[in-house]
Design an enzyme around this catalytic site. Structure first.
Site, PDB file in Angstrom:
ATOM      1  N   HIS A  23      -5.122   5.681  -2.898  1.00 48.73           N
ATOM      2  CA  HIS A  23      -4.444   4.391  -2.991  1.00 48.73           C
ATOM      3  C   HIS A  23      -3.601   4.420  -4.261  1.00 48.73           C
ATOM      4  O   HIS A  23      -4.134   4.448  -5.371  1.00 48.73           O
ATOM      5  CB  HIS A  23      -5.455   3.241  -3.034  1.00 48.73           C
ATOM      6  CG  HIS A  23      -6.207   3.071  -1.754  1.00 48.73           C
ATOM      7  ND1 HIS A  23      -7.535   2.707  -1.702  1.00 48.73           N
ATOM      8  CD2 HIS A  23      -5.806   3.223  -0.455  1.00 48.73           C
ATOM      9  CE1 HIS A  23      -7.923   2.621  -0.436  1.00 48.73           C
ATOM     10  NE2 HIS A  23      -6.896   2.947   0.333  1.00 48.73           N
ATOM     11  N   HIS A  80     -11.816   6.084  -6.817  1.00 48.84           N
ATOM     12  CA  HIS A  80     -11.037   4.873  -6.582  1.00 48.84           C
ATOM     13  C   HIS A  80     -11.143   3.944  -7.777  1.00 48.84           C
ATOM     14  O   HIS A  80     -11.924   4.183  -8.703  1.00 48.84           O
ATOM     15  CB  HIS A  80     -11.551   4.135  -5.336  1.00 48.84           C
ATOM     16  CG  HIS A  80     -11.241   4.821  -4.052  1.00 48.84           C
ATOM     17  ND1 HIS A  80     -10.256   4.386  -3.187  1.00 48.84           N
ATOM     18  CD2 HIS A  80     -11.786   5.921  -3.470  1.00 48.84           C
ATOM     19  CE1 HIS A  80     -10.208   5.192  -2.136  1.00 48.84           C
ATOM     20  NE2 HIS A  80     -11.129   6.128  -2.282  1.00 48.84           N
ATOM     21  N   GLU A 100     -16.187   4.376  -7.683  1.00 50.16           N
ATOM     22  CA  GLU A 100     -15.316   3.255  -8.018  1.00 50.16           C
ATOM     23  C   GLU A 100     -15.412   2.965  -9.510  1.00 50.16           C
ATOM     24  O   GLU A 100     -16.473   3.094 -10.121  1.00 50.16           O
ATOM     25  CB  GLU A 100     -15.727   1.997  -7.240  1.00 50.16           C
ATOM     26  CG  GLU A 100     -15.623   2.117  -5.731  1.00 50.16           C
ATOM     27  CD  GLU A 100     -14.243   1.744  -5.211  1.00 50.16           C
ATOM     28  OE1 GLU A 100     -13.351   1.456  -6.039  1.00 50.16           O
ATOM     29  OE2 GLU A 100     -14.064   1.735  -3.974  1.00 50.16           O
ATOM     30  N   GLU A 120      -4.171   2.399  -7.614  1.00 45.39           N
ATOM     31  CA  GLU A 120      -5.434   2.511  -8.338  1.00 45.39           C
ATOM     32  C   GLU A 120      -5.311   3.558  -9.443  1.00 45.39           C
ATOM     33  O   GLU A 120      -5.951   4.615  -9.420  1.00 45.39           O
ATOM     34  CB  GLU A 120      -6.559   2.824  -7.359  1.00 45.39           C
ATOM     35  CG  GLU A 120      -6.751   1.700  -6.335  1.00 45.39           C
ATOM     36  CD  GLU A 120      -7.809   2.000  -5.273  1.00 45.39           C
ATOM     37  OE1 GLU A 120      -8.422   3.091  -5.321  1.00 45.39           O
ATOM     38  OE2 GLU A 120      -8.010   1.148  -4.401  1.00 45.39           O
TER      39      GLU A 120
END
Length: 291
Positions: free
Chosen positions: A19, A116, A189, A22
């Protein structure tokens, strides 16, 4: 030795920035890479016993265009791992082919992390898969547990399993279903904003350096996970060449107690008792090295 043809390989495959918005994931990945290629004793042991494959940016077109989540053609690449197109999703297609090719080697054991950034939660944390095999399901918690011991900004309590239907096309879900019981797949994350250190209430804003530090701690955690701690003691620490005056000073200090490397405190192996109250045997605080 583990790169020789026919040799058993423990492969750690790391991907990031699927993504494009990010950006913290790139700094975490940079921290991992910087540490692994350094001359740190732990990094040298990891290179000796493990094989690292890193694709630091799966969505370069989206990054170039300034997209937040999509690729050049408007696709969320992290929903197309099941059947990526070489034309529409070329980076995913190439990485998936490489992983499948390596997995077909019976002497390859896989560990996969997709990095992420999270827009609402704090700290670093992990998502992992749900399996019917209870033992395999529980074994997945080992790596997050060790990472929590090594990284003050990582939250073990926020780590959780996930089997939402909307996540079916993600790298973690797809590879978790493809690879066998000896392989583990995670989504790492990290917050866009800040983290709270255990035992405190104040939020600490993330910086580029803090993200890279988390990456270094992720790399160090593989030492605990693969039980390579005793190997660090066998790595010779190169001594700098001394000039004449330095040699004389060194001779005067010969009667002093021998210097102990700060990373080799405590016993060689020290694994958790399940209560979460023991630290890793290796001191994972950043030494004063140029990272």
């Amino acid at each position: 030795d583990n790169l020789r043809e026919g040799a058993e390989q423990k492969v750690v495959f790391i991907t990031g920035r699927v993504h494009p918005g990010e950006t913290p994931s790139s700094f975490v990945c940079q921290g991992i890479i910087d540490f692994l290629v350094s001359q740190h004793p732990i990094a040298r042991v990891l290179r000796e016993y493990l094989v690292f494959k890193i694709a630091p940016m799966l969505n370069p077109d989206g990054v170039y265009l300034g997209n937040y989540r999509c690729s050049l053609m408007g696709f969320d690449l992290n929903r197309h791992w099941l059947d990526p197109s070489p034309w529409v999703h070329p980076t995913l297609h190439g990485v998936k082919q490489l992983i499948v090719q390596m997995y077909n080697d019976p002497k390859t054991f896989f560990f996969y992390i997709d990095i992420h950034a999270h827009s609402t939660m704090m700290n670093g944390f992990i998502f992992f898969n749900i399996f019917e095999d209870e033992e395999r399901f529980q074994r997945q918690a080992i790596f997050p547990f060790f990472l929590c011991q090594n990284a003050e900004d990582f939250s073990y309590s926020s780590t959780s399993f996930n089997r939402d239907a909307v996540k079916a096309g993600t790298g973690r879900r797809f590879l978790g279903g493809l690879l066998d019981h000896t392989s583990y797949c995670y989504t790492l994350e990290v917050s866009f904003y800040s983290y709270i250190i255990s035992g405190t209430t104040a939020a600490v804003p993330y910086t580029e350096e803090a993200y890279m530090k988390l990456g270094r701690n992720v790399a160090r955690t593989f030492l605990d996970y693969y039980r390579l701690n005793p190997m660090v003691e066998k790595v010779a620490i190169p001594m700098p060449r001394l000039r004449n005056k330095e040699i004389e000073v060194q001779r005067r200090k010969e009667k002093s107690p021998p210097y102990k490397h700060p990373l080799l405190r405590g016993p060689a192996s020290n694994y958790p008792n399940g209560k979460g109250d023991k630290k890793s045997s290796v001191n994972h605080k950043d030494p004063s090295t140029p990272f």
